[in-house]
Design a protein around this motif. Sequence first.
Motif, PDB file in Angstrom:
ATOM      1  N   MET A   1     -10.866  -9.649   8.300  1.00  0.00           N
ATOM      2  CA  MET A   1     -12.010  -8.775   8.037  1.00  0.00           C
ATOM      3  C   MET A   1     -12.430  -8.944   6.584  1.00  0.00           C
ATOM      4  N   SER A   2     -13.675  -9.180   6.330  1.00  0.00           N
ATOM      5  CA  SER A   2     -14.156  -9.393   4.968  1.00  0.00           C
ATOM      6  C   SER A   2     -14.343  -8.061   4.267  1.00  0.00           C
ATOM      7  N   GLU A   3     -14.440  -8.133   2.913  1.00  0.00           N
ATOM      8  CA  GLU A   3     -14.563  -6.923   2.114  1.00  0.00           C
ATOM      9  C   GLU A   3     -15.749  -6.066   2.540  1.00  0.00           C
ATOM     10  N   SER A   4     -16.845  -6.711   2.844  1.00  0.00           N
ATOM     11  CA  SER A   4     -18.078  -5.975   3.113  1.00  0.00           C
ATOM     12  C   SER A   4     -17.990  -5.143   4.389  1.00  0.00           C
ATOM     13  N   GLN A   5     -17.041  -5.450   5.249  1.00  0.00           N
ATOM     14  CA  GLN A   5     -16.944  -4.737   6.517  1.00  0.00           C
ATOM     15  C   GLN A   5     -16.214  -3.397   6.397  1.00  0.00           C
ATOM     16  N   VAL A   6     -15.322  -3.247   5.420  1.00  0.00           N
ATOM     17  CA  VAL A   6     -14.636  -1.961   5.234  1.00  0.00           C
ATOM     18  C   VAL A   6     -15.476  -1.104   4.304  1.00  0.00           C
ATOM     19  N   LEU A   7     -16.120  -0.108   4.881  1.00  0.00           N
ATOM     20  CA  LEU A   7     -16.982   0.778   4.107  1.00  0.00           C
ATOM     21  C   LEU A   7     -16.385   2.165   3.929  1.00  0.00           C
ATOM     22  N   CYS A   8     -15.313   2.447   4.686  1.00  0.00           N
ATOM     23  CA  CYS A   8     -14.688   3.768   4.605  1.00  0.00           C
ATOM     24  C   CYS A   8     -13.199   3.658   4.945  1.00  0.00           C
ATOM     25  N   VAL A   9     -12.355   4.251   4.121  1.00  0.00           N
ATOM     26  CA  VAL A   9     -10.913   4.317   4.385  1.00  0.00           C
ATOM     27  C   VAL A   9     -10.548   5.752   4.737  1.00  0.00           C
ATOM     28  N   GLU A  93       3.147   7.148  -4.850  1.00  0.00           N
ATOM     29  CA  GLU A  93       3.025   6.171  -5.932  1.00  0.00           C
ATOM     30  C   GLU A  93       1.846   5.229  -5.663  1.00  0.00           C
ATOM     31  N   GLY A  94       1.003   5.064  -6.666  1.00  0.00           N
ATOM     32  CA  GLY A  94      -0.123   4.136  -6.550  1.00  0.00           C
ATOM     33  C   GLY A  94      -1.392   4.731  -5.981  1.00  0.00           C
ATOM     34  N   VAL A  95      -1.362   6.023  -5.594  1.00  0.00           N
ATOM     35  CA  VAL A  95      -2.521   6.597  -4.907  1.00  0.00           C
ATOM     36  C   VAL A  95      -3.744   6.685  -5.821  1.00  0.00           C
ATOM     37  N   PHE A  96      -3.556   7.047  -7.089  1.00  0.00           N
ATOM     38  CA  PHE A  96      -4.712   7.164  -7.986  1.00  0.00           C
ATOM     39  C   PHE A  96      -5.340   5.799  -8.254  1.00  0.00           C
ATOM     40  N   ASP A  97      -4.503   4.780  -8.329  1.00  0.00           N
ATOM     41  CA  ASP A  97      -5.018   3.423  -8.566  1.00  0.00           C
ATOM     42  C   ASP A  97      -5.863   2.942  -7.393  1.00  0.00           C
ATOM     43  N   ILE A  98      -5.407   3.216  -6.169  1.00  0.00           N
ATOM     44  CA  ILE A  98      -6.161   2.725  -5.006  1.00  0.00           C
ATOM     45  C   ILE A  98      -7.466   3.508  -4.856  1.00  0.00           C
ATOM     46  N   LEU A  99      -7.453   4.795  -5.169  1.00  0.00           N
ATOM     47  CA  LEU A  99      -8.698   5.578  -5.101  1.00  0.00           C
ATOM     48  C   LEU A  99      -9.686   5.103  -6.166  1.00  0.00           C
ATOM     49  N   GLU A 100      -9.191   4.752  -7.332  1.00  0.00           N
ATOM     50  CA  GLU A 100     -10.057   4.218  -8.394  1.00  0.00           C
ATOM     51  C   GLU A 100     -10.682   2.898  -7.956  1.00  0.00           C
ATOM     52  N   LEU A 101      -9.886   2.071  -7.283  1.00  0.00           N
ATOM     53  CA  LEU A 101     -10.392   0.795  -6.777  1.00  0.00           C
ATOM     54  C   LEU A 101     -11.487   1.014  -5.733  1.00  0.00           C
ATOM     55  N   LEU A 102     -11.247   1.966  -4.819  1.00  0.00           N
ATOM     56  CA  LEU A 102     -12.246   2.259  -3.787  1.00  0.00           C
ATOM     57  C   LEU A 102     -13.549   2.754  -4.428  1.00  0.00           C
ATOM     58  N   LYS A 204       1.757  -3.989   8.245  1.00  0.00           N
ATOM     59  CA  LYS A 204       2.593  -3.049   7.505  1.00  0.00           C
ATOM     60  C   LYS A 204       2.427  -3.290   6.010  1.00  0.00           C
ATOM     61  N   ILE A 205       2.338  -2.210   5.258  1.00  0.00           N
ATOM     62  CA  ILE A 205       2.379  -2.305   3.806  1.00  0.00           C
ATOM     63  C   ILE A 205       3.470  -1.373   3.299  1.00  0.00           C
ATOM     64  N   ASN A 206       4.105  -1.759   2.196  1.00  0.00           N
ATOM     65  CA  ASN A 206       5.203  -0.972   1.642  1.00  0.00           C
ATOM     66  C   ASN A 206       4.770  -0.086   0.482  1.00  0.00           C
ATOM     67  N   HIS A 207       3.550  -0.307  -0.010  1.00  0.00           N
ATOM     68  CA  HIS A 207       3.049   0.421  -1.177  1.00  0.00           C
ATOM     69  C   HIS A 207       1.526   0.478  -1.079  1.00  0.00           C
ATOM     70  N   LEU A 208       0.939   1.554  -1.547  1.00  0.00           N
ATOM     71  CA  LEU A 208      -0.506   1.707  -1.430  1.00  0.00           C
ATOM     72  C   LEU A 208      -1.280   0.615  -2.162  1.00  0.00           C
ATOM     73  N   SER A 209      -0.674   0.012  -3.181  1.00  0.00           N
ATOM     74  CA  SER A 209      -1.348  -1.067  -3.902  1.00  0.00           C
ATOM     75  C   SER A 209      -1.674  -2.245  -2.993  1.00  0.00           C
ATOM     76  N   GLU A 210      -0.870  -2.424  -1.927  1.00  0.00           N
ATOM     77  CA  GLU A 210      -1.093  -3.539  -0.995  1.00  0.00           C
ATOM     78  C   GLU A 210      -2.323  -3.332  -0.125  1.00  0.00           C
ATOM     79  N   LEU A 211      -2.848  -2.118  -0.145  1.00  0.00           N
ATOM     80  CA  LEU A 211      -4.046  -1.832   0.665  1.00  0.00           C
ATOM     81  C   LEU A 211      -5.245  -2.656   0.203  1.00  0.00           C
ATOM     82  N   GLU A 212      -5.248  -3.039  -1.054  1.00  0.00           N
ATOM     83  CA  GLU A 212      -6.353  -3.847  -1.593  1.00  0.00           C
ATOM     84  C   GLU A 212      -6.561  -5.122  -0.779  1.00  0.00           C
ATOM     85  N   GLN A 213      -5.459  -5.679  -0.290  1.00  0.00           N
ATOM     86  CA  GLN A 213      -5.549  -6.921   0.481  1.00  0.00           C
ATOM     87  C   GLN A 213      -6.191  -6.718   1.856  1.00  0.00           C
TER      88      GLN A 213
END
Length: 215
Positions: A1-9, A93-102, A204-213
Amino acid sequence: MSESQVLCVIFDCDGTLVDSERLCCQALCDTFARFGATLSFDEAVSHFEGGKLADILSATKQRLDVTVSIDQLEPVYRDILDQLFEQQLKPMEGVFDILELLDKRGIEYCVASNGPKDKIERCLDLTGLLPFFKGKIFSAFDTNSWKPEPDLIQYCVMNMGFTREQCLYVDDTPKGLEAGVRAGVRSVHLTGLNDREHLFDLKKINHLSELEQEL
């Protein structure tokens, strides 16, 4: 799935945004201890799979052969858990970073939880997350349908104004992930307290930072 397709988490709350699952299991042990039953922390963890609180209490009382009613158990559990949250609840752990990225990418996000809305708001408030999710908090009590039923996730998709294909759902429990799959939303398993294999072949991801992928 390309980046442009995920518009909402869509995020689950307990064990996904806030590090609460161990506290939930401890509250379960302490609740049954109040009524003279012994439940070890490891036993609580081994059976933990999310879902509706009344169902969790019912299954536990059956295993322990306790005759106390759910109406007696539930307020005690909620009171104990509230005190534990006040003392010990932390953000994942990592939740603020992933929200900032979103935010940076212009990707919307919301929270979908089986808990009552006031409990969700309290969890987010205690961990500094509430400002990120104001107006984007969805409770199973809104739909009168609890995970693993798909209705809450579908309700989130509709209210956020996207299609199922444009959304990504993140949860840590088998019942939560089942809800995502049944709702037709691509679901990601954040590994957590009870990492049993379940029926779904999900990323499966072990950390929220992996959600970026996955975006």
